[in-house]
Motif scaffolding. Structure first.
Motif, PDB file in Angstrom:
ATOM      1  N   ASP A  89       0.833  -1.210   0.000  1.00 18.18           N
ATOM      2  CA  ASP A  89       0.000   0.000   0.000  1.00 18.18           C
ATOM      3  C   ASP A  89       0.866   1.258   0.000  1.00 18.18           C
ATOM      4  O   ASP A  89       0.615   2.217  -0.745  1.00 18.18           O
ATOM      5  N   TYR A  90       1.887   1.254   0.874  1.00 21.94           N
ATOM      6  CA  TYR A  90       2.793   2.404   0.954  1.00 21.94           C
ATOM      7  C   TYR A  90       3.502   2.635  -0.374  1.00 21.94           C
ATOM      8  O   TYR A  90       3.549   3.768  -0.890  1.00 21.94           O
ATOM      9  N   LEU A  91       4.045   1.567  -0.958  1.00 23.34           N
ATOM     10  CA  LEU A  91       4.782   1.706  -2.213  1.00 23.34           C
ATOM     11  C   LEU A  91       3.860   2.072  -3.370  1.00 23.34           C
ATOM     12  O   LEU A  91       4.254   2.825  -4.270  1.00 23.34           O
ATOM     13  N   ASP A  92       2.641   1.536  -3.365  1.00 25.51           N
ATOM     14  CA  ASP A  92       1.682   1.923  -4.406  1.00 25.51           C
ATOM     15  C   ASP A  92       1.468   3.439  -4.399  1.00 25.51           C
ATOM     16  O   ASP A  92       1.451   4.095  -5.450  1.00 25.51           O
ATOM     17  N   THR A  93       1.306   3.993  -3.193  1.00 31.77           N
ATOM     18  CA  THR A  93       1.053   5.432  -3.072  1.00 31.77           C
ATOM     19  C   THR A  93       2.273   6.249  -3.470  1.00 31.77           C
ATOM     20  O   THR A  93       2.173   7.192  -4.269  1.00 31.77           O
ATOM     21  N   GLU A  94       3.451   5.873  -2.933  1.00 33.48           N
ATOM     22  CA  GLU A  94       4.660   6.667  -3.175  1.00 33.48           C
ATOM     23  C   GLU A  94       5.150   6.542  -4.612  1.00 33.48           C
ATOM     24  O   GLU A  94       5.579   7.531  -5.219  1.00 33.48           O
ATOM     25  N   THR A  95       5.108   5.334  -5.161  1.00 36.18           N
ATOM     26  CA  THR A  95       5.554   5.179  -6.554  1.00 36.18           C
ATOM     27  C   THR A  95       4.583   5.848  -7.521  1.00 36.18           C
ATOM     28  O   THR A  95       4.996   6.334  -8.577  1.00 36.18           O
ATOM     29  N   ALA A  96       3.303   5.891  -7.166  1.00 36.05           N
ATOM     30  CA  ALA A  96       2.333   6.592  -8.024  1.00 36.05           C
ATOM     31  C   ALA A  96       2.673   8.077  -8.100  1.00 36.05           C
ATOM     32  O   ALA A  96       2.561   8.699  -9.171  1.00 36.05           O
ATOM     33  N   ARG A  97       3.102   8.655  -6.977  1.00 40.24           N
ATOM     34  CA  ARG A  97       3.504  10.059  -6.976  1.00 40.24           C
ATOM     35  C   ARG A  97       4.733  10.276  -7.862  1.00 40.24           C
ATOM     36  O   ARG A  97       4.790  11.237  -8.650  1.00 40.24           O
ATOM     37  N   ILE A  98       5.707   9.396  -7.722  1.00 37.43           N
ATOM     38  CA  ILE A  98       6.914   9.527  -8.533  1.00 37.43           C
ATOM     39  C   ILE A  98       6.585   9.300 -10.009  1.00 37.43           C
ATOM     40  O   ILE A  98       7.063  10.027 -10.888  1.00 37.43           O
ATOM     41  N   ASP A  99       5.752   8.303 -10.294  1.00 38.39           N
ATOM     42  CA  ASP A  99       5.384   8.014 -11.684  1.00 38.39           C
ATOM     43  C   ASP A  99       4.650   9.195 -12.308  1.00 38.39           C
ATOM     44  O   ASP A  99       4.820   9.475 -13.510  1.00 38.39           O
ATOM     45  N   ALA A 100       3.825   9.884 -11.518  1.00 37.14           N
ATOM     46  CA  ALA A 100       3.120  11.051 -12.043  1.00 37.14           C
ATOM     47  C   ALA A 100       4.113  12.141 -12.434  1.00 37.14           C
ATOM     48  O   ALA A 100       3.973  12.787 -13.490  1.00 37.14           O
ATOM     49  N   LEU A 101       5.151  12.344 -11.612  1.00 41.58           N
ATOM     50  CA  LEU A 101       6.192  13.317 -11.953  1.00 41.58           C
ATOM     51  C   LEU A 101       6.962  12.882 -13.189  1.00 41.58           C
ATOM     52  O   LEU A 101       7.271  13.701 -14.064  1.00 41.58           O
ATOM     53  N   ILE A 102       7.276  11.600 -13.270  1.00 44.06           N
ATOM     54  CA  ILE A 102       7.989  11.071 -14.433  1.00 44.06           C
ATOM     55  C   ILE A 102       7.175  11.307 -15.708  1.00 44.06           C
ATOM     56  O   ILE A 102       7.704  11.756 -16.731  1.00 44.06           O
ATOM     57  N   ASN A 103       5.889  11.016 -15.644  1.00 44.60           N
ATOM     58  CA  ASN A 103       5.032  11.197 -16.822  1.00 44.60           C
ATOM     59  C   ASN A 103       4.944  12.660 -17.237  1.00 44.60           C
ATOM     60  O   ASN A 103       4.928  12.975 -18.438  1.00 44.60           O
ATOM     61  N   LYS A 104       4.911  13.562 -16.257  1.00 40.03           N
ATOM     62  CA  LYS A 104       4.864  14.994 -16.576  1.00 40.03           C
ATOM     63  C   LYS A 104       6.144  15.438 -17.279  1.00 40.03           C
ATOM     64  O   LYS A 104       6.099  16.203 -18.244  1.00 40.03           O
ATOM     65  N   LYS A 105       7.281  14.955 -16.796  1.00 39.58           N
ATOM     66  CA  LYS A 105       8.550  15.363 -17.402  1.00 39.58           C
ATOM     67  C   LYS A 105       8.716  14.738 -18.785  1.00 39.58           C
ATOM     68  O   LYS A 105       9.273  15.365 -19.700  1.00 39.58           O
ATOM     69  N   ARG A 106       8.252  13.509 -18.956  1.00 42.24           N
ATOM     70  CA  ARG A 106       8.278  12.913 -20.291  1.00 42.24           C
ATOM     71  C   ARG A 106       7.399  13.703 -21.256  1.00 42.24           C
ATOM     72  O   ARG A 106       7.748  13.902 -22.413  1.00 42.24           O
ATOM     73  N   ARG A 107       6.240  14.132 -20.746  1.00 38.93           N
ATOM     74  CA  ARG A 107       5.358  14.934 -21.604  1.00 38.93           C
ATOM     75  C   ARG A 107       6.004  16.259 -21.945  1.00 38.93           C
ATOM     76  O   ARG A 107       5.847  16.766 -23.070  1.00 38.93           O
ATOM     77  N   MET A 108       6.761  16.837 -21.010  1.00 38.24           N
ATOM     78  CA  MET A 108       7.467  18.084 -21.298  1.00 38.24           C
ATOM     79  C   MET A 108       8.491  17.883 -22.406  1.00 38.24           C
ATOM     80  O   MET A 108       8.633  18.737 -23.286  1.00 38.24           O
ATOM     81  N   ILE A 109       9.179  16.752 -22.404  1.00 37.83           N
ATOM     82  CA  ILE A 109      10.137  16.451 -23.472  1.00 37.83           C
ATOM     83  C   ILE A 109       9.409  16.312 -24.808  1.00 37.83           C
ATOM     84  O   ILE A 109       9.865  16.818 -25.841  1.00 37.83           O
ATOM     85  N   GLU A 110       8.250  15.628 -24.786  1.00 36.29           N
ATOM     86  CA  GLU A 110       7.463  15.492 -26.012  1.00 36.29           C
ATOM     87  C   GLU A 110       7.032  16.857 -26.546  1.00 36.29           C
ATOM     88  O   GLU A 110       7.085  17.114 -27.754  1.00 36.29           O
ATOM     89  N   LEU A 111       6.606  17.738 -25.639  1.00 38.25           N
ATOM     90  CA  LEU A 111       6.165  19.073 -26.052  1.00 38.25           C
ATOM     91  C   LEU A 111       7.324  19.885 -26.612  1.00 38.25           C
ATOM     92  O   LEU A 111       7.141  20.654 -27.570  1.00 38.25           O
ATOM     93  N   LEU A 112       8.510  19.736 -26.014  1.00 39.46           N
ATOM     94  CA  LEU A 112       9.690  20.414 -26.556  1.00 39.46           C
ATOM     95  C   LEU A 112       9.985  19.933 -27.971  1.00 39.46           C
ATOM     96  O   LEU A 112      10.284  20.745 -28.860  1.00 39.46           O
ATOM     97  N   ASP A 113       9.902  18.624 -28.187  1.00 40.32           N
ATOM     98  CA  ASP A 113      10.130  18.075 -29.523  1.00 40.32           C
ATOM     99  C   ASP A 113       9.091  18.584 -30.515  1.00 40.32           C
ATOM    100  O   ASP A 113       9.421  18.942 -31.658  1.00 40.32           O
ATOM    101  N   GLU A 114       7.819  18.610 -30.061  1.00 33.53           N
ATOM    102  CA  GLU A 114       6.753  19.080 -30.947  1.00 33.53           C
ATOM    103  C   GLU A 114       6.945  20.552 -31.306  1.00 33.53           C
ATOM    104  O   GLU A 114       6.740  20.959 -32.457  1.00 33.53           O
ATOM    105  N   ARG A 115       7.346  21.349 -30.303  1.00 32.15           N
ATOM    106  CA  ARG A 115       7.572  22.773 -30.572  1.00 32.15           C
ATOM    107  C   ARG A 115       8.730  22.963 -31.546  1.00 32.15           C
ATOM    108  O   ARG A 115       8.667  23.824 -32.449  1.00 32.15           O
ATOM    109  N   PHE A 116       9.787  22.167 -31.372  1.00 27.67           N
ATOM    110  CA  PHE A 116      10.919  22.292 -32.283  1.00 27.67           C
ATOM    111  C   PHE A 116      10.520  21.915 -33.704  1.00 27.67           C
ATOM    112  O   PHE A 116      10.858  22.622 -34.666  1.00 27.67           O
ATOM    113  N   LEU A 117       9.791  20.792 -33.857  1.00 25.68           N
ATOM    114  CA  LEU A 117       9.367  20.378 -35.198  1.00 25.68           C
ATOM    115  C   LEU A 117       8.435  21.406 -35.824  1.00 25.68           C
ATOM    116  O   LEU A 117       8.479  21.635 -37.039  1.00 25.68           O
ATOM    117  N   SER A 118       7.600  22.033 -35.006  1.00 28.05           N
ATOM    118  CA  SER A 118       6.761  23.110 -35.509  1.00 28.05           C
ATOM    119  C   SER A 118       7.618  24.266 -36.004  1.00 28.05           C
ATOM    120  O   SER A 118       7.328  24.885 -37.039  1.00 28.05           O
TER     121      SER A 118
END
Length: 409
Positions: free
Chosen positions: A146-175
Motif C-alpha cells: 500500500d505504501y509503495l503503491d502510493t509513493e511510486t504513483a507520486r513519482i510516476d506522475a512526476l515522471i510522466n509529466k517530465k516525459r510529456r514536457m520532453i514530447e512538447l519540446l520536440d513538438e515545438r521544435f518540429l513546428s
C-alpha cells in the motif's frame, strides 16, 4: 540476496510460457503475450487457436520476464496466453501478489549482473533460489505494498509529466522547423502563394520550389552481402542506424569490402547529406569531414549539392519538416515496407529561398535546436534521478531499511 529470509523460489510457483511456433501464431482466438507485448501496451499482438490452460493469464496475474529483459508487470489486459521466456508467478498462500512484485523488482536489479548466455541472456531457477528476502506477515506485506503503491504513483506522475514536457519540446521544435522552411520565421510579412507542394501549403512569393534533383546528385551506397563482408580491402561504413536526425553515430562502425570503384562511388565529403532509404524514411544528417576512409551502405542515399554555395543543413531541415508531415510515409502502403528510392528522392520538391535566407533560417533553427537539446538534457537527468529514487524507495521498503507504519515484523 536481498535480505535474510526464504528464497524467492519458494514464495511462488513460476509457470513458464509455451514456445509457440510461427504457424501456431497465425490463429485468431487468443492473444499471445511475449516480452514485447508485456512491456509495450501498443505492441501488435499475435493470436493462436491453441487452447493451453496451463499458460493462460488474466488481469491481476503477476508476469515476470526472465530472458533478455528482466521486468515484472501486473497484467491488466484480460485473458491471454503466455509465450516462452515469461513466467506467470503464482504466489503461495500467505504471499501478497503486489508485495511480491516489488520484491521481484528489486531482485531484477540484483540478477541483472548474473544473467547467463550470450545471444539471449536469462536467469535460471537456481538464481531465483539464491535470492532471499525478509518476509513479513501478510498484513505487513500489504502495508508495504500500500505504501509503495502510493509513493511510486507520486513519482510516476512526476515522471510522466517530465516525459510529456520532453514530447512538447520536440513538438515545438518540429513546428519551428516547419515554420522555418516555409518562410514564417524569416519572411512573416511577405505576400504568399500556393507552393504546389501538398505538405507545405503557402510560401513567400519569392521562394522557388525546385525538385531536389535539379541542384543535387543522389547516390545509394553499397549493398552488404556475404562476398562484401568477407572480401579484401575492408573499410568502415555508415549504415542506416548510424544516421539520426542531425547526428551521426560513428562509434564502432562495421566494415566490408570496398574496391577502388566502390570507394569512388561511395565516397563521403564535407557537406554531403546522408538520407535514410528505409526505417524512418528521410531521416538525415550532414557529413562534416573530408578525406576520411569511411563509406556508406545501400540503405542510405548520399545527397551532394551541385550549387556554388551549398547549404546542406537547410536541405536537412527541409527533409526533417517533410518527415514531420509524414510526407515520405504516405508513399508506401500498408502491405509493403516503405522505401525512398533515388528516383522518388530526386523528384521531391522543397521551399527554396535564396542562399542568404537559407543561412538565416539555418541559424534560427540551430539556435532553437540547441535550446531544445539543453532543456531536454536537464529533464532527462531529472528523469534518471526520479527513477533512481523510485528504485531506492522500493529496495529500502522491501529489505526493511525503511520503517513503514503498521508493518508487522
Amino acid at each position: 540476496m536481498i535480505s535474510e529470509g526464504p528464497s524467492l523460489l519458494y514464495l511462488a510457483d513460476y509457470v513458464n510460457g509455451y514456445g509457440f511456433t510461427g504457424v501456431e501464431l497465425e490463429g485468431s482466438s487468443s492473444p499471445v503475450i511475449r516480452i514485447q507485448q508485456l512491456l509495450n501496451n501498443d505492441a501488435e499482438l499475435d493470436y493462436t487457436d491453441l487452447a493451453i490452460p496451463k499458460v493462460a493469464i488474466d488481469s491481476g496475474d503477476l508476469i515476470f520476464s526472465w530472458s533478455a529483459t528482466l521486468a515484472t508487470r501486473i497484467w491488466t489486459r484480460g485473458p491471454a496466453l503466455l509465450n516462452q521466456h515469461l513466467f506467470r508467478v503464482d504466489p503461495m498462500p500467505g504471499v501478497d501478489v503486489r508485495w511480491l512484485k516489488y520484491v521481484l523488482d528489486v531482485a531484477c536489479d540484483y540478477l541483472e549482473g548474473h544473467m547467463h548466455g550470450s545471444a539471449m541472456t536469462h536467469v535460471t531457477r537456481d538464481m531465483l533460489r539464491s535470492v532471499r528476502v525478509t518476509t513479513p506477515t501478510l498484513d505487513g506485506q500489504r502495508a508495504i505494498a500500500d505504501y509503495l503503491d502510493t509513493e511510486t504513483a507520486r513519482i510516476d506522475a512526476l515522471i510522466n509529466k517530465k516525459r510529456r514536457m520532453i514530447e512538447l519540446l520536440d513538438e515545438r521544435f518540429l513546428s519551428g522547423v516547419f515554420a522555418g522552411v516555409c518562410g514564417a520565421l524569416t519572411s512573416p510579412t511577405t505576400p504568399t502563394v500556393d507552393s504546389g507542394i501538398e505538405w507545405v501549403g503557402e510560401i513567400p512569393q519569392h521562394y522557388g520550389t525546385p525538385w531536389l534533383g535539379a541542384f543535387h546528385q543522389t547516390q545509394l551506397g553499397k549493398m552488404l552481402n556475404s562476398e562484401a563482408a568477407a572480401g579484401p580491402e575492408q573499410y568502415p561504413y555508415v549504415k542506416n542506424t548510424n544516421v539520426q536526425w542531425d547526428h551521426l553515430d560513428l562509434h564502432d562502425l562495421p566494415i566490408m569490402s570496398f574496391d577502388a570503384s566502390d570507394r569512388e562511388r561511395c565516397s563521403l565529403r564535407a557537406g554531403d547529406v546522408l538520407v535514410c532509404e528505409g526505417g524512418e524514411v528521410g531521416r538525415a544528417a550532414v557529413w562534416k569531414d573530408d578525406g576520411t576512409n569511411v563509406f556508406f551502405q545501400k540503405a542510405l542515399h548520399r545527397v551532394r549539392s551541385l550549387q556554388k554555395e551549398p547549404q546542406p543543413r537547410y536541405l536537412m531541415y527541409c527533409l526533417w519538416a517533410a518527415a514531420s508531415q509524414d510526407c515520405f510515409v504516405v508513399e508506401g502502403n500498408q502491405s509493403t515496407i516503405v522505401h525512398l528510392t533515388g528516383e522518388k528522392l530526386r523528384e521531391h520538391r522543397f521551399p527554396w529561398p535564396d542562399v542568404d535566407e537559407q543561412k538565416q533560417i539555418v541559424g534560427l533553427l540551430d539556435t532553437m535546436r540547441s535550446r531544445t537539446a539543453r532543456a531536454t538534457d536537464v529533464l532527462t537527468k531529472q528523469l534518471d534521478l526520479l527513477a533512481e529514487r523510485r528504485q531506492a524507495l522500493i529496495t529500502a521498503a522491501v529489505t526493511g531499511e525503511l520503517e513503514i507504519p503498521r508493518v508487522a515484523a
